[in-house]
Structure formats: C-alpha cells, structure tokens
Design a protein around this motif. Structure first.
Motif, mmCIF file in Angstrom:
data_model
loop_
_atom_site.group_PDB
_atom_site.id
_atom_site.type_symbol
_atom_site.label_atom_id
_atom_site.label_comp_id
_atom_site.label_asym_id
_atom_site.label_seq_id
_atom_site.Cartn_x
_atom_site.Cartn_y
_atom_site.Cartn_z
ATOM 1 N N ASN A 20 0.820 -1.218 0.000
ATOM 2 C CA ASN A 20 0.000 0.000 0.000
ATOM 3 C C ASN A 20 0.854 1.269 0.000
ATOM 4 O OD1 ASN A 20 -2.463 -1.488 0.136
ATOM 5 N ND2 ASN A 20 -2.105 -1.788 2.323
ATOM 6 N N LEU A 21 1.935 1.228 -0.770
ATOM 7 C CA LEU A 21 2.837 2.377 -0.834
ATOM 8 C C LEU A 21 2.349 3.344 -1.908
ATOM 9 C CD1 LEU A 21 5.485 3.831 -0.074
ATOM 10 C CD2 LEU A 21 6.647 2.400 -1.772
ATOM 11 N N THR A 22 2.048 4.555 -1.486
ATOM 12 C CA THR A 22 1.582 5.592 -2.414
ATOM 13 C C THR A 22 2.417 6.848 -2.209
ATOM 14 O OG1 THR A 22 -0.685 4.727 -2.463
ATOM 15 C CG2 THR A 22 -0.363 7.025 -3.099
ATOM 16 N N PHE A 23 3.113 7.268 -3.232
ATOM 17 C CA PHE A 23 3.829 8.544 -3.186
ATOM 18 C C PHE A 23 4.236 8.923 -4.603
ATOM 19 C CE2 PHE A 23 7.660 6.093 -3.562
ATOM 20 C CZ PHE A 23 8.674 6.956 -3.926
ATOM 21 N N SER A 24 4.724 10.131 -4.769
ATOM 22 C CA SER A 24 5.080 10.616 -6.103
ATOM 23 C C SER A 24 6.428 11.301 -6.065
ATOM 24 C CB SER A 24 4.013 11.581 -6.634
ATOM 25 O OG SER A 24 3.914 12.711 -5.787
ATOM 26 N N ILE A 25 7.057 11.347 -7.239
ATOM 27 C CA ILE A 25 8.299 12.085 -7.434
ATOM 28 C C ILE A 25 8.003 13.238 -8.371
ATOM 29 C CG2 ILE A 25 10.682 11.976 -8.253
ATOM 30 C CD1 ILE A 25 10.656 8.987 -7.673
ATOM 31 N N GLU A 26 8.344 14.441 -7.915
ATOM 32 C CA GLU A 26 8.028 15.634 -8.684
ATOM 33 C C GLU A 26 9.302 16.417 -8.992
ATOM 34 O OE1 GLU A 26 5.090 17.761 -6.484
ATOM 35 O OE2 GLU A 26 3.678 16.078 -6.460
ATOM 36 N N LYS A 27 9.167 17.402 -9.847
ATOM 37 C CA LYS A 27 10.316 18.222 -10.207
ATOM 38 C C LYS A 27 10.919 18.858 -8.955
ATOM 39 C CE LYS A 27 8.970 19.375 -14.950
ATOM 40 N NZ LYS A 27 8.644 20.471 -15.908
ATOM 41 N N GLY A 28 12.235 18.838 -8.884
ATOM 42 C CA GLY A 28 12.924 19.442 -7.758
ATOM 43 C C GLY A 28 13.089 18.546 -6.557
ATOM 44 N N ASP A 29 12.506 17.338 -6.592
ATOM 45 C CA ASP A 29 12.579 16.453 -5.429
ATOM 46 C C ASP A 29 13.970 15.871 -5.228
ATOM 47 O OD1 ASP A 29 10.089 16.627 -4.321
ATOM 48 O OD2 ASP A 29 9.247 14.907 -5.380
ATOM 49 N N ARG A 30 14.372 15.779 -3.981
ATOM 50 C CA ARG A 30 15.544 15.019 -3.557
ATOM 51 C C ARG A 30 15.063 14.141 -2.403
ATOM 52 N NH1 ARG A 30 17.592 16.967 -7.450
ATOM 53 N NH2 ARG A 30 19.517 18.145 -7.656
ATOM 54 N N ILE A 31 14.725 12.909 -2.708
ATOM 55 C CA ILE A 31 14.074 12.040 -1.725
ATOM 56 C C ILE A 31 15.066 11.008 -1.207
ATOM 57 C CG2 ILE A 31 12.146 10.465 -1.293
ATOM 58 C CD1 ILE A 31 10.761 11.712 -3.753
#
Length: 505
Positions: A20-31
C-alpha cells in the motif's frame, strides 16, 4: 506535476517487503529512501526503473520520461570494458558513433582523471566503479535519477564532490536516493521516505529532522494504543462486575449490558493499531571487560611506514587510556590503516615502540572483515570463539540477523550487512576491553550504525578506529588524531578535517 506516481504499490518476495505504498516524485525532489537491510529499498528502485514487476499496485510515469538507475555494483558484462567504453555503451549505437563527445564531457564534469579513462572497469577501485556507473547514467541525460548507495566506497573528498555535483551540475534532476550515510542524506535530500512493510511514512524533511518527526509520531501512536488498550481493559473489568451482579440478582438487563461492554472493548482493541515496531536486521551488542591499566596502549616516538617502503608519518609519544575512543583522521592513502596494523602487531608480539598493556584484551575488525576467514560458517565462528553451547549459539546468531537457514552456510554467502553483524557478535563473545576497528560501519544499515554507536557509548569502551562515516565519528569519538604533513597530531575536533576533505575537488 508528478513525474512518477506510485499507487498502492506492494512487493512480496517470500514475505511482504512493503505494501500500500503511495507517493510521487516531482520536479525538484531530492528524496532519501531509508529502511533496514533487506527491507526492499533496492527492489523499489528496480520496480520504478521497470526492471521488476510489483506484486500489487501500479506505477505511472510522465510521457517520454527518461529514468536512469545507478545500481550498487556493475554487472559482470561491463567488467572487461574500459571506464570510457562503460559509459559509451549506455548510448544507442548511432548516438555513440555520432556523439561520443558526450562521454568526454560527462567524465570531465565528474573529474575522472584522464589516465583512468581507458582502464578496464574490473581493475578500478570500488569508488571509481561507482563514479563510472554514475557517469553511465548521466550520459543518457535522464529526467530522474535513482541512486542506490551512491557513497559506497567513496572517500570524503569524493563524497564532497558528489554533494557539490548534485547541488550544481545535477541540480535540475529529481532524485530518489538510497543511502545509509546519514550526513550525506542531510546534505542532499529535502524529503525522506521511511519504507515499511505496512504504513510507510514520508516527511518533507532531510533525514535527521525526518527521523525525529518519525520517532515522535511513533511514540504518539504507542501512547494512543496503550490508552485504547487501557480503556478496553477498564470496560472488561466493568463488564465482569456487571456479570457477577447480574447473575446474583437474576437481572437479564445487567447480563445484556455486560455483553455490550465486552463487545465494545473488543471493538476498541480491534480498531487500535499497535505502534510500528521496526523488524531490524539484527541486534548489535558489544561488551567491555574493563581494564585496570592507566594506559592500554603507549606509544614511544614511532615511524609509520609502508611495509618495506617509505615513511608515511611520525607518531609522537602518546597514550590511549581506558574510555578513550581515538579516531584517526586523514585523506585516503595517508596511512591510517598502517597505524592500526602496527598496533594489532603489538597486541600479538613485542613491538619496539608500541606497548600494549598486559591487561588489554583486543577486539579487532578490519575493513575486509578478514578475521571471519578463519571460520567456515557463522555457527562454526560463534562456537569456536566461545563455549556458550549450540542452542545459545543459534539464538545469538538469530538475534544478530542471521537466520537459522543461513547459520551453516559458508560465510561468503552472507550479505555484507550480515558479515558485519557477525563480526560484531564475535567481538562481544570475546569480551575485549580494547576495540581496534577499521571502517566498522561499512555495510551496516542505519539501524546497525545506531546500535553500534549505542553499544560503544553504553559500555564506555576504549577504541582506536578509522571511519569515513561523519555521523559515526561525531557520535563516538572522544579524541582525534590527524595526519598532517607527515606527522600525526592531536586535534580538538574532526570538523576542520571534514570541511577540508568535503571541499576538495
């Protein structure tokens, strides 16, 4: 706009790694992606890169998105290639023929010395292999970078270069970064995802701040759960009283009320969620047998040399007393390990200028964990260094993260993290009062690093150690010896050395 979106993603390999992993990668992200060893971090990168299929859920990407995954180790097929050709092979044949100049630019951007360009990958150090894989990913001009342990095998100067490269040349490219280097994560990330088998947690903060927020959230959840359980127990006690009164009085109404209270208590317990308990990859515990000597190691003026080679630096008259944890600082190649080697030799035989107290019980672990080569299996290792018995040996290995099925396997079959934990377990069973440790956090996940720190501090151990892990050095060190212009001098703090090395190009 999201570049990559994960919805209800799950992966099961034998046991559920995450769900149930929900997340997003967006411009500028450093995760920063954080979890214990074996909990699915590398697998998640592989899923996002499209090299593996999830068990549940879906991954969607923006149209035309180019992703590049920098894995921990180069595949065997690349080993015969030169560093230059390793990078060039990431391009399609037509682009490689027409635009090979892109490789030159990337290698120059990453400050790869020209004399290494045509060296076979297999002959390069682990650090330069990491740089080659990064160059191979970067030459494809990705829109998103997935980095799996990018600081592995890098010295501080190259870590500093990588931090600067991420902040400048690669600043416009979002990244998802797996790393056990806490200081590196604090420097380069803006978000942190703690990957868990259930209910992964994400915070818009770098690692240290995110970890504090996570701990606070977990503690609050633990308090809520305890309160809910206490409330349910109180209802059950009230229900029991009503039942007794109802039976004695013959009241059906009280018996019905008893049933309702019990059902309410059950529903509260079922709805309450226990606080997350991280199933770590094994305990690390140490012991310190104590020493009565005023100095466990005494140094007369000593020359540290390459075996049968030139002098590297001189060491003045010095002492290491019980409770001292001395960290040796110096750039790669300055001879830090050579000092440890001479001290180890002095623990085994008389040395002309280094004296180890008779009461010293050394516990030794080198970078390659070569001390493990004396044993065939983990079980053999534990039973050889102690007389704790077979059942206790099995339990100790399991507590160190080595499952029963792996305990009779050859030691090379263990993961790097398992070998590190086995090495620490053997040290504890030998009950040393003087630890001599060369890069002890290599291959340990963050939980393992923190456990090792806790044990070294809790027992007020005595240690002589070398480490590139800034957080570990800051936490553990009580004294710092630095190689400066062919002399080993005591300094007040490691911070100037860190700043110098991280700023080196």
């Amino acid at each position: 706009m999201s570049l990559i979106t994960l919805r209800n993603l799950g992966l099961t390999i034998g046991t559920p790694l995450f769900s149930n992993l929900t997340f997003s990668i967006e411009k500028g992200d450093r995760i920063g992606l954080v979890a214990s060893n074996g909990r699915g971090k590398s697998s998640l990168l592989s899923l996002i890169a499209g090299a593996q299929e999830p068990t549940t859920g879906e991954i969607t990407t923006a149209r035309g998105l180019r992703m590049a995954l920098v894995a921990q180790n180069p595949p065997d097929a690349l080993h015969p290639l030169s560093l230059y050709d390793t990078v060039l092979s990431a391009l399609d044949p037509e682009t490689a023929e027409m635009e090979s100049w892109r490789v030159d630019i990337v290698l120059d951007d990453l400050s790869v010395p020209p004399e290494l360009w045509h060296t076979p990958l297999a002959q390069l150090s682990g650090g330069w292999q990491r740089v080659a894989l990064l160059a191979r990913a970067w030459v494809s001009e990705p829109d998103v970078l997935l980095l799996d342990e990018p600081t592995n095998h890098l010295d501080l100067s190259r870590i500093g270069f990588l931090q600067n490269w991420i902040a400048t040349i690669a600043r416009g490219v979002p990244m998802l970064i797996v790393s056990h280097d806490r200081a590196f994560l604090d420097e380069v990330t803006t978000r942190t995802l703690f990957l868990r088998s259930e209910a992964s947690e994400e915070f818009p903060l770098p690692y240290t701040e995110a970890r504090a927020a996570l701990d606070e959230k977990d503690h609050a959840a633990a308090r809520r759960f305890e309160n809910e359980v206490a409330k349910a127990n109180q209802l059950r006690r009230q229900a029991a009283k009503l039942k007794n009164i109802g039976i004695n009085s013959g009241s059906d109404l009280l018996l019905k009320k008893n049933k309702q209270l019990k059902e309410r208590a059950d529903s509260i317990v079922q709805a309450a969620r226990p606080a997350h308990q991280e199933a770590g990859s094994g305990q690390i515990r140490l012991a310190n047998s104590g020493a009565h000597a005023k100095a466990l190691i005494s140094f007369e003026p000593t020359e540290i040399c390459i075996p049968d080679g030139p002098m590297l630096y001189t060491l003045p008259q010095s002492w290491i007393s019980p409770g001292d944890r001395v960290v040796i600082l110096g750039a790669n190649g300055t001879g830090k390990t050579q000092l440890l080697t001479q001290v180890i030799a002095a623990t085994r035989a008389e040395h002309p200028t280094i004296r180890v107290a008779p009461s010293a019980v050394p516990g030794i672990s080198d970078q390659a964990l070569s001390q493990l080569s004396a044993y065939k299996t983990p079980f053999d290792a534990v039973t050889s260094v102690s007389d704790i018995g077979d059942q206790k040996a099995i339990a100790e290995l399991a507590a160190a993260g080595i499952a029963f099925g792996m305990q009779d396997k050859p030691i090379p079959a263990l993961s790097g993290g398992q070998r590190s934990r086995l090495a620490m377990l053997l040290l504890r069973l030998q009950a040393p009062n003087l630890y001599i440790l060369d890069e002890p956090t290599n291959h340990l996940d963050i939980d393992g690093q923190e456990a090792l720190e806790h044990e070294l501090l809790a027992h007020d151990t005595t240690a002589l150690l070398v480490s590139h892990d800034r957080t570990f050095v800051r936490t553990i060190g009580t004294r710092f010896w630095q190689v400066v212009r062919k002399r080993l001098v005591e300094v007040d703090s490691p911070e100037p050395f860190f700043a110098e090395q991280l700023g080196a190009s």
